[in-house]
Write an enzyme that holds these catalytic residues in place. Structure first.
Site, mmCIF file in Angstrom:
data_model
loop_
_atom_site.group_PDB
_atom_site.id
_atom_site.type_symbol
_atom_site.label_atom_id
_atom_site.label_comp_id
_atom_site.label_asym_id
_atom_site.label_seq_id
_atom_site.Cartn_x
_atom_site.Cartn_y
_atom_site.Cartn_z
ATOM 1 N N GLU A 170 3.299 2.057 -3.947
ATOM 2 C CA GLU A 170 2.637 1.153 -4.891
ATOM 3 C C GLU A 170 1.785 0.180 -4.092
ATOM 4 O OE1 GLU A 170 6.093 1.377 -5.301
ATOM 5 O OE2 GLU A 170 6.025 2.704 -7.054
ATOM 6 N N TYR A 174 -5.295 3.667 2.159
ATOM 7 C CA TYR A 174 -4.627 4.781 1.478
ATOM 8 C C TYR A 174 -5.643 5.794 0.932
ATOM 9 C CZ TYR A 174 -0.707 1.543 1.787
ATOM 10 O OH TYR A 174 0.260 0.671 2.247
HETATM 11 C C1 LIG Z 1 -3.136 -2.904 4.884
HETATM 12 C C2 LIG Z 1 -2.884 -2.770 6.389
HETATM 13 C C3 LIG Z 1 -1.550 -2.057 6.641
HETATM 14 C C4 LIG Z 1 -4.034 -1.935 6.993
HETATM 15 O O1 LIG Z 1 -3.815 -1.835 8.389
HETATM 16 P P1 LIG Z 1 -4.991 -2.299 9.398
HETATM 17 O O2 LIG Z 1 -4.528 -2.063 10.767
HETATM 18 O O3 LIG Z 1 -5.415 -3.688 9.052
HETATM 19 O O4 LIG Z 1 -6.175 -1.305 8.990
HETATM 20 P P2 LIG Z 1 -7.040 -0.368 9.962
HETATM 21 O O5 LIG Z 1 -7.779 -1.230 10.952
HETATM 22 O O6 LIG Z 1 -6.177 0.705 10.501
HETATM 23 O O7 LIG Z 1 -8.113 0.208 8.941
HETATM 24 C C5 LIG Z 1 -7.850 1.412 8.214
HETATM 25 C C6 LIG Z 1 -8.638 1.404 6.932
HETATM 26 O O8 LIG Z 1 -8.153 0.387 6.066
HETATM 27 C C7 LIG Z 1 -9.246 -0.179 5.327
HETATM 28 N N1 LIG Z 1 -9.383 -1.585 5.668
HETATM 29 C C8 LIG Z 1 -8.779 -2.237 6.697
HETATM 30 N N2 LIG Z 1 -9.095 -3.545 6.649
HETATM 31 C C9 LIG Z 1 -9.935 -3.696 5.593
HETATM 32 C C10 LIG Z 1 -10.580 -4.812 5.013
HETATM 33 N N3 LIG Z 1 -10.464 -6.054 5.519
HETATM 34 N N4 LIG Z 1 -11.309 -4.631 3.888
HETATM 35 C C11 LIG Z 1 -11.439 -3.403 3.342
HETATM 36 N N5 LIG Z 1 -10.839 -2.298 3.866
HETATM 37 C C12 LIG Z 1 -10.113 -2.447 4.973
HETATM 38 C C13 LIG Z 1 -10.474 0.598 5.721
HETATM 39 O O9 LIG Z 1 -10.598 1.672 4.810
HETATM 40 C C14 LIG Z 1 -10.109 1.090 7.097
HETATM 41 O O10 LIG Z 1 -10.767 2.254 7.446
HETATM 42 P P3 LIG Z 1 -12.183 2.147 8.260
HETATM 43 O O11 LIG Z 1 -11.869 1.377 9.495
HETATM 44 O O12 LIG Z 1 -12.527 3.587 8.520
HETATM 45 O O13 LIG Z 1 -13.122 1.438 7.372
HETATM 46 C C15 LIG Z 1 -2.890 -4.168 7.072
HETATM 47 O O14 LIG Z 1 -4.125 -4.796 6.856
HETATM 48 C C16 LIG Z 1 -1.784 -5.077 6.611
HETATM 49 O O15 LIG Z 1 -0.689 -5.038 7.136
HETATM 50 N N6 LIG Z 1 -2.052 -5.931 5.599
HETATM 51 C C17 LIG Z 1 -1.074 -6.902 5.117
HETATM 52 C C18 LIG Z 1 0.141 -6.215 4.543
HETATM 53 C C19 LIG Z 1 -0.221 -5.218 3.461
HETATM 54 O O16 LIG Z 1 -0.997 -5.509 2.559
HETATM 55 N N7 LIG Z 1 0.389 -4.028 3.552
HETATM 56 C C20 LIG Z 1 0.198 -2.966 2.586
HETATM 57 C C21 LIG Z 1 1.034 -3.214 1.385
HETATM 58 S S1 LIG Z 1 0.793 -1.928 0.170
#
Ligand SMILES: CC(C)(COP(=O)(O)OP(=O)(O)OC[C@H]1O[C@@H](n2cnc3c(N)ncnc32)[C@H](O)[C@@H]1OP(=O)(O)O)[C@@H](O)C(=O)NCCC(=O)NCCS
Length: 148
Positions: A101, A113
């Site tokens: 979710e 995702y």
């Molecule tokens: C969501 C989360 C797990 C993503 O991990 P991350 O290391 O920040 O993301 P990545 O650098 O690996 O990026 C992977 C993809 O995520 C998306 N993404 C990452 N940051 C983004 C941003 N600020 N805005 C939009 N898309 C974003 C993009 O699609 C990206 O792919 P791309 O680099 O080819 O554009 C991380 O930001 C996080 O922990 N957030 C807070 C906790 C959370 O919300 N967890 C998920 C709960 S469902």
């Protein structure tokens, strides 16, 4: 390195969760997950936790309950690398699908995702607490057989 989360990691992980979410998991939530046999793992470099995840397995399905990259390291590819590993391990272990979710407002997570091929298959009304009332949960699924 990736490794299982241990009981003595939980206080630190719960602190990281508080830094990462307006409505974080408690240490009790992590302890309960571990005792219930959920797959709790983390990624660390030089002894520092960079990211962690919790997955619940039910028959041939896994449910991703928590995936978090520490705030200072978000947007650097750690989340994608961790999810790629979770997907690959789950597929190799014989699981057929991964569920999760996500908040509609969490554009970073949705982007992550959707980039992996998760598709929205449902909506849980008022699933999450929010600063003003409740927020819906998007239900997403990935068929692991077809996953990258
Ligand atoms: C969501 C989360 C797990 C993503 O991990 P991350 O290391 O920040 O993301 P990545 O650098 O690996 O990026 C992977 C993809 O995520 C998306 N993404 C990452 N940051 C983004 C941003 N600020 N805005 C939009 N898309 C974003 C993009 O699609 C990206 O792919 P791309 O680099 O080819 O554009 C991380 O930001 C996080 O922990 N957030 C807070 C906790 C959370 O919300 N967890 C998920 C709960 S469902």
């Amino acid at each position: 390195m990736y490794r299982p989360m241990l009981e003595n990691d939980v206080d630190h992980v719960a602190e990281l969760d508080r830094q990462s979410y307006a409505f974080p998991w408690t240490a009790g939530n992590f302890h309960d997950s571990m005792r219930a046999g959920y797959r709790c793992c983390l990624y660390e470099e030089s002894g520092s936790i960079m990211a962690y995840a919790v997955m619940m397995a039910v028959v041939d399905e896994v449910h991703l309950l928590n995936l978090t990259v520490v705030p200072a390291l978000q947007g650097l590819g750690y989340g994608a690398a961790f999810l790629r590993r979770l997907v690959a391990c789950s597929r190799e272990s014989g699981f057929a699908v991964m569920w999760l979710e996500v908040r509609p407002s969490n554009l970073a997570a949705r982007g992550l995702y959707e980039g992996f091929g998760f598709r929205q298959v449902g909506l849980r009304k008022g699933y999450y607490p929010a600063s003003h009332g409740r927020e819906d949960g998007l239900v997403m699924v990935l068929e692991l057989r077809n996953a990258q």
